[in-house]
Enzyme design. Sequence first.
Site, short mmCIF file in Angstrom:
data_model
loop_
_atom_site.label_atom_id
_atom_site.label_comp_id
_atom_site.label_asym_id
_atom_site.label_seq_id
_atom_site.Cartn_x
_atom_site.Cartn_y
_atom_site.Cartn_z
N ASP A 71 0.86 -1.18 0.00
CA ASP A 71 0.00 0.00 0.00
C ASP A 71 0.89 1.23 0.00
OD1 ASP A 71 -2.56 1.46 0.32
OD2 ASP A 71 -1.75 1.98 2.27
N TYR A 74 -0.23 8.35 -2.88
CA TYR A 74 -0.16 8.03 -4.30
C TYR A 74 -1.19 8.84 -5.10
CZ TYR A 74 2.86 3.87 -3.74
OH TYR A 74 3.90 3.00 -3.48
N GLY A 75 -2.29 9.17 -4.44
CA GLY A 75 -3.44 9.73 -5.14
C GLY A 75 -3.22 11.09 -5.78
N CYS A 84 -4.24 -0.87 -2.20
CA CYS A 84 -4.27 0.57 -2.44
C CYS A 84 -5.22 0.81 -3.60
CB CYS A 84 -2.87 1.09 -2.77
SG CYS A 84 -2.81 2.81 -3.31
N ASN A 85 -6.25 1.61 -3.37
CA ASN A 85 -7.24 1.84 -4.41
C ASN A 85 -6.64 2.56 -5.61
OD1 ASN A 85 -10.35 1.33 -3.42
ND2 ASN A 85 -8.94 1.65 -1.71
N THR A 86 -5.76 3.54 -5.35
CA THR A 86 -5.15 4.28 -6.44
C THR A 86 -4.30 3.37 -7.31
OG1 THR A 86 -5.12 6.32 -5.13
CG2 THR A 86 -3.63 6.21 -7.01
N CYS A 123 -10.50 4.19 -0.40
CA CYS A 123 -9.06 4.24 -0.14
C CYS A 123 -8.84 3.45 1.14
CB CYS A 123 -8.58 5.68 0.02
SG CYS A 123 -6.86 5.84 0.56
N HIS A 171 -6.80 3.77 3.36
CA HIS A 171 -6.49 4.61 4.52
C HIS A 171 -7.76 5.06 5.25
CE1 HIS A 171 -2.47 5.06 2.73
NE2 HIS A 171 -2.07 5.56 3.89
#
Length: 409
Positions: A19, A51-52, A82-84, A278, A280
Amino acid sequence: MKKYRNIIVDSSCPIGIFDSGLGGLTVQKEVIAQLPMEDTVYFGDSGRAPYGTKSKETILNFARQDTRFLLEQNVKIIVIACNTASAHAYKEIAAQVKIPVVEVIRPGAMAAVKATKNGRIGVIGTSATVESKVYDEAILEAANIIRIENEFEEDNTENLKINNTNNSISENDSLFNSNNSNNSNNSNSLFNSNNSNSNSLFNSNNSNSNNSNNSNNESKNRNKIINWTEIEVFGQACPLFVSLAEEGWWDNEIAYLTAKTYLAPLIEKGIDTLVLGCTHYPLLEKTIAKVMGPGVKLINSASEVAKRIGEVLKENCLENTRQFESDLVSENCDNNNKNSTIKHHHHNNNNNNNTTTATSNNNATTITTSFETSRLFYTSDSEEKFKMLGSAFLDMKIDCAKKIEIEKY
């Protein structure tokens, strides 16, 4: 450019999770809970978070390096927690590595579609994730799949009722009798427990056919509420949430005021379901829930992702088959009561001594088993900060986290 290393893995190898920082620990926590026998290697790229806010090419480069590092640890599966990175790098990584890869977007999308009652779903994420529209596509895809499943289920239910009526002479003939090998129509059911298409990401895994009538009623009621072709998705970028999560500011006044500002447009849209897009963001779940109110269902995809990891491991014969050392304490088998309670004790010092005690009601068989699992943690930033915040969130002490130079990979 460095290439992905070809590796040979088996079931004893660990699960690899990466992540952009601490957020993927939400997935790690669910993996520990649902797959306690599996070893894990976690890398949190806190030094380059978030990252986003980065370009697509930068995100791709970071994800490639993260993947190469995990492959060096001889992992058997890559989890992009990690969604991004899932939005921008999943397809490339899955196509190039020789081991299974799991992302975090589609499991959350399916959970959201199953949860909504008014068809208005909100998605919060980093700027890169929201702008990619990947959740919009995944949610609409999930809605279409559920619509098709409901239609097939209703059609098959009606056919089976007709067949059941024609065969009612048989005293014990049941509509969903799993032992009725002569009922060839049952094998045509979309939800047959022997469905070999287990690789589908959206496999319903609904093998409990005894609940089919209730499921059908729920489907019909939901179809009255929701027109599956008219589901609406509303995205909202919340870039500061990642920084708040990495600082450990999960439930304070700053977090609340930030959330109130970000989430106001979604409240105005009248959503009833909110995807925490996300990994997080579940760290701020209490604050987000306080702002959104009790009428909005929050979707934390970590649990669904862990389930998917388990499915993929099983599909690829990669489930850990470590041998238990068992101590049979007592045996007084009561076949009328098979309810058992399983309790796991995790002692984390990278190599965990896990004790599993299985007891049953009415003094049935009691077995104590023990095994060791390895939990390895790596970061690209402060080791001490990772240990402190990571331990608080996982509810288990992280004694050791090693800083690595991820740019080398």
